[in-house]
Design an enzyme around this catalytic site. Structure first.
Site, PDB file in Angstrom:
ATOM      1  N   ARG A 120     -13.413 -11.078  -5.233  1.00  0.00           N
ATOM      2  CA  ARG A 120     -12.016 -11.102  -4.790  1.00  0.00           C
ATOM      3  C   ARG A 120     -11.830 -11.988  -3.564  1.00  0.00           C
ATOM      4  NH1 ARG A 120     -10.661  -5.805  -7.240  1.00  0.00           N
ATOM      5  NH2 ARG A 120      -8.478  -5.271  -6.961  1.00  0.00           N
ATOM      6  N   ARG A 166       1.792   2.796 -15.520  1.00  0.00           N
ATOM      7  CA  ARG A 166       0.442   3.374 -15.574  1.00  0.00           C
ATOM      8  C   ARG A 166       0.414   4.701 -14.806  1.00  0.00           C
ATOM      9  NH1 ARG A 166      -4.311  -0.630 -13.897  1.00  0.00           N
ATOM     10  NH2 ARG A 166      -3.745  -0.245 -11.747  1.00  0.00           N
ATOM     11  N   ARG A 188      -3.570   7.021  -9.756  1.00  0.00           N
ATOM     12  CA  ARG A 188      -4.411   6.438  -8.714  1.00  0.00           C
ATOM     13  C   ARG A 188      -3.661   6.464  -7.385  1.00  0.00           C
ATOM     14  NH1 ARG A 188      -6.975   0.798 -10.773  1.00  0.00           N
ATOM     15  NH2 ARG A 188      -6.515   0.353  -8.597  1.00  0.00           N
ATOM     16  N   ARG A 233      -1.446  -4.852  -2.302  1.00  0.00           N
ATOM     17  CA  ARG A 233      -2.466  -5.335  -3.249  1.00  0.00           C
ATOM     18  C   ARG A 233      -2.102  -6.725  -3.763  1.00  0.00           C
ATOM     19  NH1 ARG A 233      -2.286  -0.510  -7.174  1.00  0.00           N
ATOM     20  NH2 ARG A 233      -3.826  -1.584  -8.445  1.00  0.00           N
ATOM     21  N   LYS A 252      -7.084  -6.591 -16.699  1.00  0.00           N
ATOM     22  CA  LYS A 252      -8.519  -6.882 -16.630  1.00  0.00           C
ATOM     23  C   LYS A 252      -9.349  -5.707 -17.166  1.00  0.00           C
ATOM     24  CE  LYS A 252      -8.583  -7.603 -12.113  1.00  0.00           C
ATOM     25  NZ  LYS A 252      -7.166  -7.389 -11.728  1.00  0.00           N
TER      26      LYS A 252
END
Ligand code: AMP
Length: 193
Positions: free
Chosen positions: A88, A127, A139, A150, A14
């Site tokens: 969300r 990532r 992160r 998540r 996204k």
């Protein structure tokens, strides 16, 4: 002016697609994840409240994210908004519909980036590794434990939005497993249709 939502689980791409739309179409990316990370990094009261929830991989309250989005909708609209990681929950989706109506704007498309879970885990772990190799920091929520939470939050709380936007006639499915350019082209064909 075109306003779109990018829907999809963590790691679906996204953010990457939103950034390309910002460059190519002068749209404005509204990423609640980025806004929350900024609040956390700058140590605001709200940032302190959300830090643990985010690191764990759970959703922060509807009230907080709706407040963040409300402020932005009153500002510059440029080529339109890209809602990235918002809404969300169904309550957030209803709130967004009301806020857009107040601004006399309409949502044009909810674009679902379709991927499978195996790819997500690889992408997110990749990532984190890329960030570390570049001398940066990963992160706090890009680890296997948070990712599980998540993903569960996505399936339990966010995936009902697919039916919600389908019922509103706004849902457009895009194969999120292609190359970055391939996904971009599919999104472009939705927007230029
Ligand atoms: P993201 O960068 O979109 O993956 O978001 C990172 C984290 O921020 C999420 O795992 C949640 O903890 C929080 N978050 C971001 N957007 C929302 C939202 N719309 N509702 C609730 N929590 C959110």
């Amino acid at each position: 002016m075109t306003h779109i939502i990018l829907l999809g689980p963590p790691g679906a791409g996204k953010g990457t697609q939103a950034q390309m739309l910002v460059e190519d179409r002068n749209m404005i990316q509204l990423s609640t994840g980025d806004m929350l990370r900024e609040a956390k990094d700058s140590g605001t009261e709200m940032g302190k409240i959300v830090a643990d929830v985010m690191a764990r991989g759970d959703l922060v309250t509807d009230e907080i994210v709706i407040g963040l989005i409300r402020e932005k909708l009153e500002g510059d609209k440029a080529g339109g908004f890209i809602f990235d990681g918002f809404p969300r929950t169904l309550a957030q989706a209803d709130a967004l519909a009301e806020l857009m109506a107040e601004q006399e704007e309409v949502l044009d498309h909810a674009i679902e980036l379709q991927v499978n879970d195996g790819v997500l885990v690889d992408r997110i772990v990749g990532r984190a590794a890329d960030a570390l190799a570049a001398g940066g920091t990963a992160r706090a929520d890009d680890n296997a434990e948070s990712l599980k939470i998540r993903l569960m939050a996505y399936y339990k709380q966010t995936s009902p939005l697919i039916g919600y936007y389908h019922a509103k006639g706004l849902l457009k499915g895009v194969d999120g497993l292609g190359t970055m350019e391939g996904v971009k082209a599919e999104i472009a064909s939705v927007l230029d249709d």
